[in-house]
Design an enzyme around this catalytic site. Sequence first.
Site, mmCIF file in Angstrom:
data_model
loop_
_atom_site.group_PDB
_atom_site.id
_atom_site.type_symbol
_atom_site.label_atom_id
_atom_site.label_comp_id
_atom_site.label_asym_id
_atom_site.label_seq_id
_atom_site.Cartn_x
_atom_site.Cartn_y
_atom_site.Cartn_z
ATOM 1 N N LYS A 151 0.835 -1.216 0.000
ATOM 2 C CA LYS A 151 0.000 0.000 0.000
ATOM 3 C C LYS A 151 0.866 1.261 0.000
ATOM 4 O O LYS A 151 0.651 2.175 -0.784
ATOM 5 C CB LYS A 151 -0.930 0.022 1.235
ATOM 6 C CG LYS A 151 -1.814 -1.202 1.387
ATOM 7 C CD LYS A 151 -2.703 -1.121 2.607
ATOM 8 C CE LYS A 151 -1.976 -1.068 3.925
ATOM 9 N NZ LYS A 151 -1.228 -2.283 4.281
ATOM 10 N N ARG B 134 -9.252 1.059 9.625
ATOM 11 C CA ARG B 134 -8.832 -0.317 9.907
ATOM 12 C C ARG B 134 -9.863 -1.057 10.748
ATOM 13 O O ARG B 134 -9.647 -2.224 11.069
ATOM 14 C CB ARG B 134 -7.512 -0.284 10.679
ATOM 15 C CG ARG B 134 -6.292 -0.518 9.831
ATOM 16 C CD ARG B 134 -5.098 -0.289 10.722
ATOM 17 N NE ARG B 134 -3.985 -1.098 10.372
ATOM 18 C CZ ARG B 134 -2.913 -0.628 9.734
ATOM 19 N NH1 ARG B 134 -2.854 0.620 9.359
ATOM 20 N NH2 ARG B 134 -1.916 -1.426 9.492
ATOM 21 N N ARG C 208 12.275 -6.127 4.493
ATOM 22 C CA ARG C 208 12.087 -4.666 4.382
ATOM 23 C C ARG C 208 13.104 -3.888 5.222
ATOM 24 O O ARG C 208 13.316 -4.164 6.385
ATOM 25 C CB ARG C 208 10.686 -4.275 4.859
ATOM 26 C CG ARG C 208 10.545 -2.745 4.957
ATOM 27 C CD ARG C 208 9.160 -2.238 4.946
ATOM 28 N NE ARG C 208 8.356 -2.704 6.054
ATOM 29 C CZ ARG C 208 7.055 -2.413 6.189
ATOM 30 N NH1 ARG C 208 6.460 -1.679 5.275
ATOM 31 N NH2 ARG C 208 6.379 -2.877 7.204
ATOM 32 N N ARG D 100 12.003 -1.962 10.743
ATOM 33 C CA ARG D 100 10.912 -1.576 11.640
ATOM 34 C C ARG D 100 10.777 -2.606 12.757
ATOM 35 O O ARG D 100 10.817 -3.806 12.473
ATOM 36 C CB ARG D 100 9.594 -1.488 10.849
ATOM 37 C CG ARG D 100 9.295 -0.073 10.396
ATOM 38 C CD ARG D 100 8.149 0.028 9.459
ATOM 39 N NE ARG D 100 6.908 -0.577 9.910
ATOM 40 C CZ ARG D 100 5.747 -0.489 9.253
ATOM 41 N NH1 ARG D 100 5.708 0.200 8.125
ATOM 42 N NH2 ARG D 100 4.660 -1.059 9.696
ATOM 43 N N ARG E 108 0.228 -9.211 13.409
ATOM 44 C CA ARG E 108 -0.415 -8.170 12.582
ATOM 45 C C ARG E 108 -1.367 -8.813 11.572
ATOM 46 O O ARG E 108 -2.440 -8.275 11.289
ATOM 47 C CB ARG E 108 0.650 -7.330 11.868
ATOM 48 C CG ARG E 108 1.378 -6.381 12.813
ATOM 49 C CD ARG E 108 2.690 -5.883 12.233
ATOM 50 N NE ARG E 108 2.543 -5.062 11.050
ATOM 51 C CZ ARG E 108 3.545 -4.781 10.223
ATOM 52 N NH1 ARG E 108 4.758 -5.242 10.442
ATOM 53 N NH2 ARG E 108 3.341 -4.019 9.165
HETATM 54 P P1 AP5 Z 1 4.895 -1.557 1.757
HETATM 55 O O1 AP5 Z 1 4.587 -0.747 0.569
HETATM 56 O O2 AP5 Z 1 5.598 -0.897 2.889
HETATM 57 O O3 AP5 Z 1 3.586 -2.301 2.279
HETATM 58 P P2 AP5 Z 1 2.402 -1.757 3.177
HETATM 59 O O4 AP5 Z 1 1.169 -2.446 2.722
HETATM 60 O O5 AP5 Z 1 2.407 -0.268 3.210
HETATM 61 O O6 AP5 Z 1 2.875 -2.377 4.556
HETATM 62 P P3 AP5 Z 1 2.975 -1.770 6.007
HETATM 63 O O7 AP5 Z 1 3.696 -2.807 6.813
HETATM 64 O O8 AP5 Z 1 3.554 -0.404 6.036
HETATM 65 O O9 AP5 Z 1 1.467 -1.685 6.338
HETATM 66 P P4 AP5 Z 1 0.781 -1.792 7.671
HETATM 67 O O10 AP5 Z 1 -0.575 -1.571 7.195
HETATM 68 O O11 AP5 Z 1 0.937 -2.989 8.512
HETATM 69 O O12 AP5 Z 1 1.595 -0.720 8.541
HETATM 70 P P5 AP5 Z 1 1.229 0.753 8.971
HETATM 71 O O13 AP5 Z 1 2.451 1.524 8.911
HETATM 72 O O14 AP5 Z 1 0.006 1.234 8.286
HETATM 73 O O15 AP5 Z 1 5.723 -2.827 1.264
HETATM 74 C C1 AP5 Z 1 6.261 -3.762 2.172
HETATM 75 C C2 AP5 Z 1 7.628 -4.236 1.664
HETATM 76 O O16 AP5 Z 1 7.447 -4.947 0.444
HETATM 77 C C3 AP5 Z 1 8.598 -3.085 1.342
HETATM 78 O O17 AP5 Z 1 9.906 -3.491 1.681
HETATM 79 C C4 AP5 Z 1 8.464 -2.897 -0.189
HETATM 80 O O18 AP5 Z 1 9.665 -2.399 -0.783
HETATM 81 C C5 AP5 Z 1 8.137 -4.310 -0.651
HETATM 82 N N1 AP5 Z 1 7.230 -4.351 -1.780
HETATM 83 C C6 AP5 Z 1 6.166 -3.522 -2.021
HETATM 84 N N2 AP5 Z 1 5.521 -3.888 -3.149
HETATM 85 C C7 AP5 Z 1 6.178 -4.989 -3.620
HETATM 86 C C8 AP5 Z 1 5.979 -5.843 -4.748
HETATM 87 N N3 AP5 Z 1 4.975 -5.625 -5.607
HETATM 88 N N4 AP5 Z 1 6.833 -6.886 -4.926
HETATM 89 C C9 AP5 Z 1 7.864 -7.108 -4.053
HETATM 90 N N5 AP5 Z 1 8.108 -6.319 -2.957
HETATM 91 C C10 AP5 Z 1 7.268 -5.280 -2.753
HETATM 92 O O19 AP5 Z 1 0.786 0.478 10.500
HETATM 93 C C11 AP5 Z 1 1.732 0.126 11.485
HETATM 94 C C12 AP5 Z 1 1.032 0.041 12.834
HETATM 95 O O20 AP5 Z 1 0.481 1.335 13.181
HETATM 96 C C13 AP5 Z 1 -0.162 -0.918 12.926
HETATM 97 O O21 AP5 Z 1 0.240 -2.244 13.188
HETATM 98 C C14 AP5 Z 1 -0.944 -0.292 14.102
HETATM 99 O O22 AP5 Z 1 -0.345 -0.610 15.334
HETATM 100 C C15 AP5 Z 1 -0.764 1.206 13.859
HETATM 101 N N6 AP5 Z 1 -1.846 1.783 13.028
HETATM 102 C C16 AP5 Z 1 -1.704 2.370 11.802
HETATM 103 N N7 AP5 Z 1 -2.889 2.773 11.331
HETATM 104 C C17 AP5 Z 1 -3.802 2.438 12.255
HETATM 105 C C18 AP5 Z 1 -5.222 2.578 12.325
HETATM 106 N N8 AP5 Z 1 -5.931 3.134 11.320
HETATM 107 N N9 AP5 Z 1 -5.855 2.107 13.433
HETATM 108 C C19 AP5 Z 1 -5.164 1.554 14.458
HETATM 109 N N10 AP5 Z 1 -3.820 1.378 14.442
HETATM 110 C C20 AP5 Z 1 -3.145 1.813 13.355
#
Ligand code: AP5
Length: 216
Positions: A13, A88, A127, A160, A171
Site C-alpha cells: 500500500k 482499519r 524490508r 521496523r 499483525r
Molecule cells: P509496503 O509498501 O511498505 O507495504 P504496506 O502495505 O504499506 O505495509 P505496512 O507494513 O507499512 O502496512 P501496515 O498496514 O501494517 O503498517 P502501517 O504503517 O500502516 O511494502 C512492504 C515491503 O514490500 C517493502 O519493503 C516494499 O519495498 C516491498 N514491496 C512492495 N511492493 C512490492 C511488490 N509488488 N513486490 C515485491 N516487494 C514489494 O501500521 C503500522 C502500525 O500502526 C499498525 O500495526 C498499528 O499498530 C498502527 N496503526 C496504523 N494505522 C492504524 C489505524 N488506522 N488504526 C489503528 N492502528 C493503526
Amino acid sequence: MNLVFLGPPGSGKGTQAVKLTKEKGLTHLSTGDLLRAAIKNGSELGKKAEGYMKKGELVPDELIVGLIENEITGNEILNGFILDGFPRTINQAEKLKEMLANNKVVLDKSILFDIDDDEIVKRLSGRWYCPKCNASYNYPAKMPKVEGHCDFDNAQLKRRPDDKEDVVRNRLEIYKRQTKPLEDYYRKESILVAIDAKQSPDEVFQSLINLLNGLN
Ligand code: AP5
C-alpha cells in the site's frame, strides 16, 4: 479522486501510494507514518501508541480518529487523497464516512491489495527503510545501490520493530479479525475493487493506473 488503500501489512500500500500521489497530484495520508513520526517526536500520542505498535496491535480508535480529524478538517487533502492504513475497523470507517459527509466529500474507491500470507512474511522480513527520508527497500526485490545505505542520502538503513516475524504474524491475525470485515463493508457500498498485489511493483502500479483511468 478520493481513495482508501485496504490490504494486509506488507501488501504494498505504502509503496504504491507514494508513486500514485506523484503521478496524480493527490495527498498521501498514512496513519502508520503519522504514528511513527509521533513516536519519534516523543509526543503524547506517540507515547500512547508505541506499546500497541510494537506488539502489532491496533492503536485505539479514539486516538486514530482524532489524528485523522486533525489532518482532514479544512485541509487541502480534500482536493484528492489516498488514505493508507485508515480505516482499519468498522468503527473507523463509520467515523470517516461522517467526516467526509460533513465536508461534502465522496469516497470514490476502496482498493484492496490482494496477496497471500507467505508472500507478506517474505516481504516484511526483507524490508529496510531510510530513517532520514523514509525511502523503502526490500532484499532481494529492491536493493539499495550500496548495501545498507539509502540511495538518496546515504543514511544507514533500519528495520521496523514490528517487522519481526512473530509480530508480523500477529499483525496478520489482527488484520483478519479487525480489518478484513471492511472488505464486505466497502463491497456493500459498491466501491470495493481488488488488484493483484503479488505482481511486481511496476505491474501493480500499471494495474492501478488502468483502474483509475477507467474511472475518469
Ligand atoms: P509496503 O509498501 O511498505 O507495504 P504496506 O502495505 O504499506 O505495509 P505496512 O507494513 O507499512 O502496512 P501496515 O498496514 O501494517 O503498517 P502501517 O504503517 O500502516 O511494502 C512492504 C515491503 O514490500 C517493502 O519493503 C516494499 O519495498 C516491498 N514491496 C512492495 N511492493 C512490492 C511488490 N509488488 N513486490 C515485491 N516487494 C514489494 O501500521 C503500522 C502500525 O500502526 C499498525 O500495526 C498499528 O499498530 C498502527 N496503526 C496504523 N494505522 C492504524 C489505524 N488506522 N488504526 C489503528 N492502528 C493503526
